[in-house]
Design an enzyme around this catalytic site. Structure first.
Site, mmCIF file in Angstrom:
data_model
loop_
_atom_site.group_PDB
_atom_site.id
_atom_site.type_symbol
_atom_site.label_atom_id
_atom_site.label_comp_id
_atom_site.label_asym_id
_atom_site.label_seq_id
_atom_site.Cartn_x
_atom_site.Cartn_y
_atom_site.Cartn_z
ATOM 1 N N ASP A 77 15.345 75.330 28.573
ATOM 2 C CA ASP A 77 16.083 75.812 30.030
ATOM 3 C C ASP A 77 14.849 77.164 29.815
ATOM 4 O O ASP A 77 15.036 77.337 30.464
ATOM 5 C CB ASP A 77 17.369 76.182 29.103
ATOM 6 C CG ASP A 77 17.853 76.825 27.580
ATOM 7 O OD1 ASP A 77 17.268 77.670 27.630
ATOM 8 O OD2 ASP A 77 18.079 75.659 27.831
ATOM 9 N N ASP A 80 16.715 76.348 18.900
ATOM 10 C CA ASP A 80 17.175 76.592 19.712
ATOM 11 C C ASP A 80 17.917 75.383 20.527
ATOM 12 O O ASP A 80 17.467 74.045 21.166
ATOM 13 C CB ASP A 80 16.688 77.438 20.955
ATOM 14 C CG ASP A 80 17.472 77.223 22.276
ATOM 15 O OD1 ASP A 80 18.275 77.108 22.222
ATOM 16 O OD2 ASP A 80 17.248 77.938 23.095
ATOM 17 N N ASP A 98 23.665 70.280 20.007
ATOM 18 C CA ASP A 98 24.549 70.054 18.216
ATOM 19 C C ASP A 98 23.807 68.737 17.359
ATOM 20 O O ASP A 98 22.888 68.047 17.752
ATOM 21 C CB ASP A 98 25.668 69.514 18.482
ATOM 22 C CG ASP A 98 26.512 70.608 19.879
ATOM 23 O OD1 ASP A 98 26.536 71.502 18.957
ATOM 24 O OD2 ASP A 98 27.502 69.979 20.445
#
Ligand code: SAM
Length: 275
Positions: A86, A155, A158
């Site tokens: 992102d 980063d 899960d």
């Protein structure tokens, strides 16, 4: 129409948000990618049903994963982010003037492309000339680097699918070798309420690879349980001894010198996980 999006945070607990607009849904080679606009959190990115980031609360996670290790290292120049498609972590890294080059190593090109299209306030720094986007598996990328980076940040999603190997001891060994002699590494390590065993085993593994291992916390409303953990492995500098933190002009909304210090103060139930 009353439209809601729901994440199963555990088998028995959900978070639901009212959706203003569905922006995009697709199945990439790696995961289902959903972008929606919500009333409460603004635009939101979900991967395989799990909330990754929202415009309203993203600053907490992105500031805390990046500024804690970057202010611990006295002169970070070359930094890598594994995952983080992102772009929010790269945005925060590039606020540090010492940084010459920040690599984003993201396995899924579509996360990067869609974040650029739908989340410009989070992804904008991906276009900066100091940022280099590499579309590849972070595990392979790190294996091929030796003594290269000052700081590496994991980063990740899960620990499922392609992210499983990002929580493994072998990966931490590769990160150790990819870092310079005073390098620092940080990984997002999930919820102290719902991922106790993972936090314990990751901390044990990082402690066995790095001379200094520390866990710190922050609060992210859209993540399971709200309370979120990061684990640092450091070759030389202790993030609890940090002195020089000057955030003037950086526009931090969560991170500060005081928050840096306080984030390492752990409640007994979290401390127990590290013993
Ligand atoms: N802040 C987020 C969170 O904790 O929910 C994580 C955000 S970021 C979108 C996570 C990224 O890690 C995803 O885009 C995913 O594609 C990427 N990823 C997962 N496994 C990876 C791997 N092995 N190498 C590189 N990137 C990976």
């Amino acid at each position: 129409m009353d439209l809601w999006i729901t994440e199963y945070q555990t088998k028995n607990q959900k978070i639901s948000c009212r959706v203003k607009e569905t922006l995009h849904i697709e199945k990439s080679k790696y995961q289902e990618i959903v972008l929606v606009d919500t009333d409460e959190y603004g635009r939101m990115l979900l991967l395989d049903g799990a909330i990754q980031t929202t415009v309203k609360d993203e600053f907490v996670y992105h500031e805390m994963i990046s500024h804690v290790p970057l202010f611990t290292h006295p002169n970070p120049k070359k930094v890598a982010v594994i995952g983080g498609g992102d772009g929010g972590t790269i945005r925060e890294i590039l606020k540090h003037k010492s940084v010459d080059k920040a690599f984003l190593v993201e396995i899924d090109q579509r996360v990067v492309e869609l974040s650029k299209s739908f989340l410009p306030e989070i992804s904008a720094a991906l276009g900066d000339e100091r940022a280099k986007v590499c579309i590849e598996d972070g595990i392979e990328f790190v294996k091929n680097q030796k003594n290269e980076f000052d700081v590496i940040m994991v980063d990740s999603t899960d620990p499922v699918g392609p992210a499983v190997g990002l929580f493994a001891k072998d990966f931490y060994r590769s990160i150790h070798d990819a870092l310079g002699e005073d390098g620092i590494f940080v990984a997002q390590t999930e919820s102290p309420f719902f991922n106790k065993e993972l936090i314990s085993s990751v901390f044990r593994d990082i402690k066995s690879v790095f001379p200094i291992a520390r866990l710190y916390l922050c609060f992210v409303p859209t993540y399971p349980g709200g309370l979120w953990s990061f684990t640092i492995g450091s070759k030389k500098y202790d993030p609890m001894d940090v002195q020089e933190v000057i955030t003037d002009g950086m526009g931090c909304k969560y991170y500060s010198r005081e928050v840096h210090k306080a984030a390492f103060v752990l409640p007994p139930f979290v401390k127990e996980l590290l013993e």
